[in-house]
Design an enzyme around this catalytic site. Structure first.
Site, PDB file in Angstrom:
ATOM      1  N   ASP A 247       0.954  -1.302  -0.029  1.00 20.26           N
ATOM      2  CA  ASP A 247       0.033   0.058  -0.014  1.00 20.26           C
ATOM      3  C   ASP A 247       1.090   1.307  -0.026  1.00 20.26           C
ATOM      4  O   ASP A 247       0.234   2.226  -0.530  1.00 20.26           O
ATOM      5  CB  ASP A 247      -0.832  -0.020   1.164  1.00 20.26           C
ATOM      6  N   HIS A 275      -4.333  -3.374   6.447  1.00 17.04           N
ATOM      7  CA  HIS A 275      -4.216  -3.452   4.814  1.00 17.04           C
ATOM      8  C   HIS A 275      -5.687  -3.901   4.305  1.00 17.04           C
ATOM      9  O   HIS A 275      -6.074  -5.074   4.209  1.00 17.04           O
ATOM     10  CB  HIS A 275      -3.305  -4.903   4.365  1.00 17.04           C
TER      11      HIS A 275
HETATM   12  N1  LIG Z   1      -0.677  -8.104   2.257  1.00 18.78           N
HETATM   13  C1  LIG Z   1      -0.607  -7.929   1.115  1.00 18.78           C
HETATM   14  O1  LIG Z   1      -0.192  -6.739   0.784  1.00 18.78           O
HETATM   15  C2  LIG Z   1      -1.220  -8.947   0.272  1.00 18.78           C
HETATM   16  C3  LIG Z   1      -1.152  -8.620  -1.286  1.00 18.78           C
HETATM   17  C4  LIG Z   1      -1.632  -9.558  -2.331  1.00 18.78           C
HETATM   18  C5  LIG Z   1      -2.134 -10.654  -1.752  1.00 18.78           C
HETATM   19  N2  LIG Z   1      -2.238 -10.852  -0.329  1.00 18.78           N
HETATM   20  C6  LIG Z   1      -2.447 -12.198   0.331  1.00 18.78           C
HETATM   21  O2  LIG Z   1      -1.716 -13.221   0.067  1.00 18.78           O
HETATM   22  C7  LIG Z   1      -2.169 -14.625   0.210  1.00 18.78           C
HETATM   23  C8  LIG Z   1      -1.672 -15.484  -0.798  1.00 18.78           C
HETATM   24  O3  LIG Z   1      -1.865 -15.042  -2.312  1.00 18.78           O
HETATM   25  P1  LIG Z   1      -1.300 -15.716  -3.543  1.00 18.78           P
HETATM   26  O4  LIG Z   1      -1.743 -14.823  -4.788  1.00 18.78           O
HETATM   27  O5  LIG Z   1      -0.003 -16.150  -3.570  1.00 18.78           O
HETATM   28  O6  LIG Z   1      -2.389 -17.190  -3.384  1.00 18.78           O
HETATM   29  P2  LIG Z   1      -2.364 -18.417  -4.147  1.00 18.78           P
HETATM   30  O7  LIG Z   1      -3.479 -19.112  -3.971  1.00 18.78           O
HETATM   31  O8  LIG Z   1      -1.677 -18.192  -5.673  1.00 18.78           O
HETATM   32  O9  LIG Z   1      -1.342 -19.258  -3.244  1.00 18.78           O
HETATM   33  C9  LIG Z   1      -1.641 -19.419  -1.891  1.00 18.78           C
HETATM   34  C10 LIG Z   1      -0.945 -20.826  -1.540  1.00 18.78           C
HETATM   35  O10 LIG Z   1      -1.103 -20.964  -0.539  1.00 18.78           O
HETATM   36  C11 LIG Z   1      -1.286 -22.402  -0.071  1.00 18.78           C
HETATM   37  N3  LIG Z   1      -1.913 -22.913   1.193  1.00 18.78           N
HETATM   38  C12 LIG Z   1      -3.185 -22.710   1.433  1.00 18.78           C
HETATM   39  N4  LIG Z   1      -3.109 -22.930   2.768  1.00 18.78           N
HETATM   40  C13 LIG Z   1      -1.953 -23.128   3.355  1.00 18.78           C
HETATM   41  C14 LIG Z   1      -1.750 -23.649   4.539  1.00 18.78           C
HETATM   42  N5  LIG Z   1      -2.274 -23.748   5.387  1.00 18.78           N
HETATM   43  N6  LIG Z   1      -0.309 -23.664   4.692  1.00 18.78           N
HETATM   44  C15 LIG Z   1       0.584 -23.502   3.840  1.00 18.78           C
HETATM   45  N7  LIG Z   1       0.016 -23.040   2.223  1.00 18.78           N
HETATM   46  C16 LIG Z   1      -1.116 -22.985   2.209  1.00 18.78           C
HETATM   47  C17 LIG Z   1      -2.356 -22.818  -1.333  1.00 18.78           C
HETATM   48  O11 LIG Z   1      -2.052 -24.115  -1.652  1.00 18.78           O
HETATM   49  C18 LIG Z   1      -1.670 -21.992  -2.308  1.00 18.78           C
HETATM   50  O12 LIG Z   1      -0.571 -22.512  -3.084  1.00 18.78           O
HETATM   51  C19 LIG Z   1      -3.614 -14.143   0.302  1.00 18.78           C
HETATM   52  O13 LIG Z   1      -4.067 -14.367   1.396  1.00 18.78           O
HETATM   53  C20 LIG Z   1      -3.739 -13.079  -0.649  1.00 18.78           C
HETATM   54  O14 LIG Z   1      -5.004 -12.209  -0.138  1.00 18.78           O
HETATM   55  C21 LIG Z   1      -1.792 -10.046   0.572  1.00 18.78           C
END
Ligand SMILES: NC(=O)c1ccc[n+]([C@@H]2O[C@H](COP(=O)([O-])OP(=O)(O)OC[C@H]3O[C@@H](n4cnc5c(N)ncnc54)[C@H](O)[C@@H]3O)[C@@H](O)[C@H]2O)c1
Length: 413
Positions: A247, A275
Site C-alpha cells: 500500500d 491492509h
Molecule cells: N498483504 C498484502 O499486501 C497482500 C497482497 C496480495 C495478496 N495478499 C494475500 O496473500 C495470500 C496469498 O496470495 P497468492 O496470490 O500467493 O495466493 P495463491 O492462491 O496463489 O497461493 C496461496 C498458496 O497457499 C497455499 N496454502 C493454502 N493454505 C495453506 C496452509 N495452511 N499452509 C501452507 N500453504 C497454504 C495454497 O495451496 C496456495 O498454493 C492471500 O491471502 C492474499 O489475499 C496479501
C-alpha cells in the site's frame, strides 16, 4: 543398497543416491545441504554427520503417497571428502516461506535465492511450506529453484507440516492462505485463514528461532499477524509484522504520478491501519523531493477525495482486471519490507508496517496489529562495539554472527 564411506578424522560421508530417497526420514541425512554448481564438480548434497551417529544408512521406503522431500540436484551424489570452501563468512539464514506454491511466492523465492534481499554474500536455506493439495506444485517450485543454479541457495526443503518446516527458522514469511476472489473483502477470509495462522503461530513458538522475524502476508494480514503472535508467546511481539508495504508503494507511485516526478523523490509515506479498504494513506506528512506533498501537488481536493480512494481500492481494481490478487508487486513490496527491517532507516524517513500497538506513541488502541510509521536503527552500544572490533579478527564473527541480532531493532517513529 546404501553406502556411506566414512573418514574418521573428518565427519563427512559420500552417500549413494539410493540412500537419499527421503532426507527427512533418514536421520543420518538430516543435515544435508544443497551444494551449488561448480565447474569442477557436480552439484550435490553435503552432509555433516556427528561421529557418534556414524552407521550405514538404510534406504527408507517412500511413504504411502510416494512423496519425496528432495529433488534431483538436491539429492544427488557429491564427493563429500572434497573440502567445502564457502565464499563467505556469513552463516546460513533459514527462511521459511508458506504458500510456497502460490503466485506471490513464485516471484519472491527467486528474489530470495538471487541474493537481492539478504545480500550477495549471504547464503540461505529455503524451507517451503505448502498445503496437502499443493504438494505436487511445491515439487515443481523446488525443481525450478534447482534449475536456476543460485550459488547462494544452499538448502531447499519442502513440507506440509509447519512443525517440521519451521524448525530453527530465523525468518517466517507467511503467505499461504486462501486469497481474495472477485467481489470478496479481505475480512471475508477471516474464518478460513484465522485457523491457519493460529496453527502456524503455535508451530513457530515450538520450533523456530527465539528471535525469528515473522512477516504475515496472507489476508486479512493484520488480524492474521495478531493471531499468529498470540499463539507464539516465546517470540518477541515486536518481531511480528503485517505487510502494508504494498500500500505504501502504491501511494508513493500515485503521488509521484500526480506530481510529475519519478517515485524515488517520494518519501515519508505512512499507511495507517489495516491492509484493507479502511486504511488511511497519509498525504499530510508525505514529502516529495523533501517538500510537503500537499505543497508540491497543490490540489487538496484530489488528495482528500481521490488519492485515498485510489489506494484503498487499488487491490480490488487489479483483481477485477486480472481475476486474481496482485502477486509480483506484492513480492517486490515484501523485499522492500524485509530490507527495511534489516537496514537502518535513512535519517528523517520511515516505512510503514503493521506492528503490535502496545506502547505506541499515537494513541492507537492497544493489543492490535496496526500499520504505522516505523524505523529500524542500530543500538548505540552496537555502533560502539562495531567500531571497537573493526580492526580485530573478532570483527568477522561479530559482523556475520552476532550483529544481525542487534541490527533489526524496530522502533515506532
Ligand atoms: N498483504 C498484502 O499486501 C497482500 C497482497 C496480495 C495478496 N495478499 C494475500 O496473500 C495470500 C496469498 O496470495 P497468492 O496470490 O500467493 O495466493 P495463491 O492462491 O496463489 O497461493 C496461496 C498458496 O497457499 C497455499 N496454502 C493454502 N493454505 C495453506 C496452509 N495452511 N499452509 C501452507 N500453504 C497454504 C495454497 O495451496 C496456495 O498454493 C492471500 O491471502 C492474499 O489475499 C496479501
Amino acid at each position: 543398497m546404501a553406502i556411506a564411506e566414512l573418514s574418521p578424522s573428518y565427519p563427512r560421508a559420500r552417500v549413494h543416491p539410493s540412500s537419499l530417497s527421503s532426507r527427512f526420514s533418514n536421520p543420518l541425512l538430516s543435515r544435508c545441504r544443497f551444494v551449488p554448481l561448480r565447474p569442477s564438480r557436480p552439484n550435490g548434497v553435503l552432509c555433516s554427520i556427528a561421529p557418534n551417529q556414524i552407521q550405514v544408512p538404510v534406504a527408507p521406503p517412500a511413504d504411502s503417497a510416494g512423496k519425496k522431500e528432495c529433488f534431483g540436484v538436491f539429492c544427488t551424489t557429491y564427493d563429500l571428502k572434497a573440502e567445502e570452501k564457502t565464499k563467505s563468512w556469513k552463516s546460513l539464514i533459514n527462511i521459511a516461506v508458506s504458500g510456497a506454491a502460490g503466485m506471490i511466492s513464485n516471484h519472491l523465492l527467486f528474489k530470495l535465492a538471487s541474493g537481492e534481499v539478504f545480500g550477495s554474500d549471504q547464503p540461505i536455506a529455503l524451507k517451503l511450506l505448502g498445503s496437502e493439495r499443493s504438494f505436487q506444485a511445491l515439487e515443481g517450485v523446488a525443481m525450478e529453484l534447482e534449475d536456476s543454479l543460485y550459488p547462494l541457495l544452499r538448502e531447499v526443503s519442502i513440507g506440509i507440516d509447519p512443525y517440521e518446516v519451521f524448525q530453527d527458522v530465523e525468518w517466517a514469511l507467511l503467505i499461504g492462505a486462501k486469497p481474495r476472489g472477485p467481489g470478496m473483502e479481505r475480512a471475508d477470509l477471516l474464518d478460513i485463514n484465522g485457523q491457519i495462522f493460529a496453527e502456524q503461530g503455535k508451530a513457530l513458538n515450538a520450533v523456530a528461532s527465539r528471535n525469528a522475524k515473522v512477516l504475515v502476508v496472507g489476508n486479512p494480514c493484520n488480524t492474521n499477524a495478531l493471531i499468529c503472535m498470540k499463539n507464539a508467546p516465546n517470540i518477541p511481539a515486536k518481531n511480528f509484522h503485517a505487510l502494508t508495504r504494498l500500500d505504501e508503494n502504491r501511494a508513493k507511485c500515485q503521488l509521484a504520478l500526480k506530481a510529475g516526478v519519478f517515485y524515488d523523490k517520494v518519501s515519508n509515506v505512512t499507511i495507517w491501519g489495516n491492509h484493507s479498504t479502511t486504511q488511511v494513506p497519509d498525504f499530510l506528512n508525505a514529502k516529495i523531493d523533501g517538500r510537503p506533498a500537499k505543497e508540491v501537488i497543490n490540489d487538496i481536493k484530489w488528495l482528500e477525495e481521490e488519492f485515498t480512494n485510489i489506494i484503498q481500492n487499488r487491490g480490488g481494481v487489479l483483481i477485477k482486471k486480472w481475476g486474481r490478487s496482485s502477486a509480483a508487486s506484492t513480492a517486490v513490496s515484501m523485499v522492500d519490507a524485509i530490507k527495511s527491517l534489516i537496514t537502518p532507516t535513512p535519517e528523517g524517513d520511515w516505512f510503514s508496517s503493521g506492528v503490535y500497538t502496545n506502547g505506541n506513541p499515537y494513541g492507537i488502541a492497544e493489543d492490535i496489529v496496526f500499520s504505522m510509521p516505523c524505523r529500524s536503527q542500530v543500538c548505540d552500544f552496537c555502533v560502539l562495539l562495531d567500531l571497537l572490533l573493526r580492526f580485530s579478527f573478532s570483527y568477522l564473527l561479530w559482523r556475520n554472527y552476532f550483529s544481525p541480532y542487534f541490527r533489526e531493532m524496530v522502533t515506532m517513529s
